[in-house]
Design an enzyme around this catalytic site. Structure first.
Site, PDB file in Angstrom:
ATOM      1  N   TYR A  37       0.576  -1.342   0.119  1.00 35.18           N
ATOM      2  CA  TYR A  37      -0.943  -0.124   0.208  1.00 35.18           C
ATOM      3  C   TYR A  37       0.938   1.121   0.224  1.00 35.18           C
ATOM      4  CZ  TYR A  37       0.905   0.670   4.761  1.00 35.18           C
ATOM      5  OH  TYR A  37       1.576   1.194   6.170  1.00 35.18           O
ATOM      6  N   ARG A  56       8.344   3.978  -4.554  1.00 38.66           N
ATOM      7  CA  ARG A  56       8.209   3.320  -3.045  1.00 38.66           C
ATOM      8  C   ARG A  56       7.080   2.125  -3.647  1.00 38.66           C
ATOM      9  NH1 ARG A  56       7.238   5.741   1.981  1.00 38.66           N
ATOM     10  NH2 ARG A  56       5.218   5.464   1.357  1.00 38.66           N
ATOM     11  N   ARG A 105      -7.626 -20.733  -0.417  1.00 39.13           N
ATOM     12  CA  ARG A 105      -6.497 -20.427   0.515  1.00 39.13           C
ATOM     13  C   ARG A 105      -5.408 -21.727   0.143  1.00 39.13           C
ATOM     14  NH1 ARG A 105      -4.089 -21.615   5.520  1.00 39.13           N
ATOM     15  NH2 ARG A 105      -3.582 -19.102   6.402  1.00 39.13           N
ATOM     16  N   HIS A 107      -0.814 -21.184   0.744  1.00 39.15           N
ATOM     17  CA  HIS A 107       0.198 -20.142   0.997  1.00 39.15           C
ATOM     18  C   HIS A 107       1.486 -19.785  -0.094  1.00 39.15           C
ATOM     19  CE1 HIS A 107      -0.720 -21.198   5.122  1.00 39.15           C
ATOM     20  NE2 HIS A 107       0.559 -20.232   5.397  1.00 39.15           N
ATOM     21  N   LYS A 152       6.517  -2.006   1.670  1.00 38.77           N
ATOM     22  CA  LYS A 152       5.453  -1.497   2.732  1.00 38.77           C
ATOM     23  C   LYS A 152       3.981  -2.195   2.019  1.00 38.77           C
ATOM     24  CE  LYS A 152       3.078   3.096   3.317  1.00 38.77           C
ATOM     25  NZ  LYS A 152       3.641   3.704   4.475  1.00 38.77           N
ATOM     26  N   GLU A 184      11.921   3.318  13.194  1.00 37.04           N
ATOM     27  CA  GLU A 184      10.916   4.211  12.962  1.00 37.04           C
ATOM     28  C   GLU A 184      10.151   4.159  13.408  1.00 37.04           C
ATOM     29  OE1 GLU A 184       9.590   3.181   8.989  1.00 37.04           O
ATOM     30  OE2 GLU A 184       9.655   0.422   9.608  1.00 37.04           O
TER      31      GLU A 184
END
Length: 238
Positions: A37, A56, A105, A107, A152, A184
């Site tokens: 995101y 980014r 589902r 992985h 991110k 951070e």
């Protein structure tokens, strides 16, 4: 209290009322946090740091081997449409690509998955003058996140837990540290001013390459303020 999102969003291929957005329970962003995101501020309907945010975004998508289905120009057009539909002005735009497709589902990355786009906005309120003059409180917290914080990712449980601990302590942020050195904040980049010099931790995989930090360093250079990257110890923040 968190602000409610503004009423219009973009999902997949179209602008629509946010309340009409429907996301499959098999979306891997929902099942695994398998997505990335960005959050882009818009002031007077104009984006800040747009190129840096999109750069980014591309790095994050490459890191998780998810192909972006849109050109930059198309994305920018989508952003402008969503901001305009929500009345323009100051907005914080959230965009998310998740690995999607109704395929159950598993992985392992499925071959037939695609990048699903979701965009929404919140009203953006600039900090008050008192915030700049008086500051806000923060707490220190052990950085318990994974070792690819340069992506991110939508997988933010450790950040959420740190932010919740800060809120319970009456603070607005948790400043995270590993082995005695700052990485951070739970939702922010961290820098300090020491002896007139702006200093921020060196970039590596334990922290996000912050756009705000990049722009702050550019402003510092333009103003003749010394700015360096280097380890920032917990003791320097006390």
């Amino acid at each position: 209290m968190a602000q409610k999102p503004l009423p219009y969003a973009w999902h997949e291929t179209q602008l629509m009322p946010l309340e009409d957005v429907r996301i499959s329970p098999f979306d891997r962003g929902y099942l695994f946090g398998d997505g990335v995101y960005e959050v882009i501020p818009f002031y007077d309907a104009q984006p800040v740091g747009l190129d840096e945010h999109l750069d980014r975004l591309c790095l994050s998508l490459d890191a998780i081997a998810l192909e972006m289905p849109h050109s930059r120009d198309t994305l920018i057009s989508i952003f402008n449409d969503v901001v305009a539909a929500n009345g323009g002005g100051h907005q914080s735009l959230y965009l998310q690509y998740s690995r999607s497709g109704d395929i159950g589902r598993d992985h392992v990355y499925p071959d037939q998955a695609y990048a699903s786009l979701f965009v929404m906005c919140h009203a953006l309120t600039p900090p008050t003058s008192d915030t700049y003059l008086l500051g806000k409180s923060a707490v220190l917290a052990q950085d318990t996140r994974w070792l690819r914080c340069d992506i991110k990712s939508t997988s933010l449980l450790a950040n959420v837990m740190s932010k919740e601990a800060a809120a319970k302590a009456g603070a607005i942020e948790a400043i995270l540290h590993r082995d005695g050195f700052i990485t951070e904040g739970s939702t922010s980049a961290i820098g300090i001013v020491s002896n007139g010099t702006l200093k921020a931790p060196p970039l590596d995989t334990t922290l996000l390459p912050s756009v705000t930090r990049t722009l702050t360093f550019e402003v510092a250079e333009a103003l003749g303020i010394p700015a360096i990257e280097g380890p920032v110890s917990v003791d320097e923040c006390l």
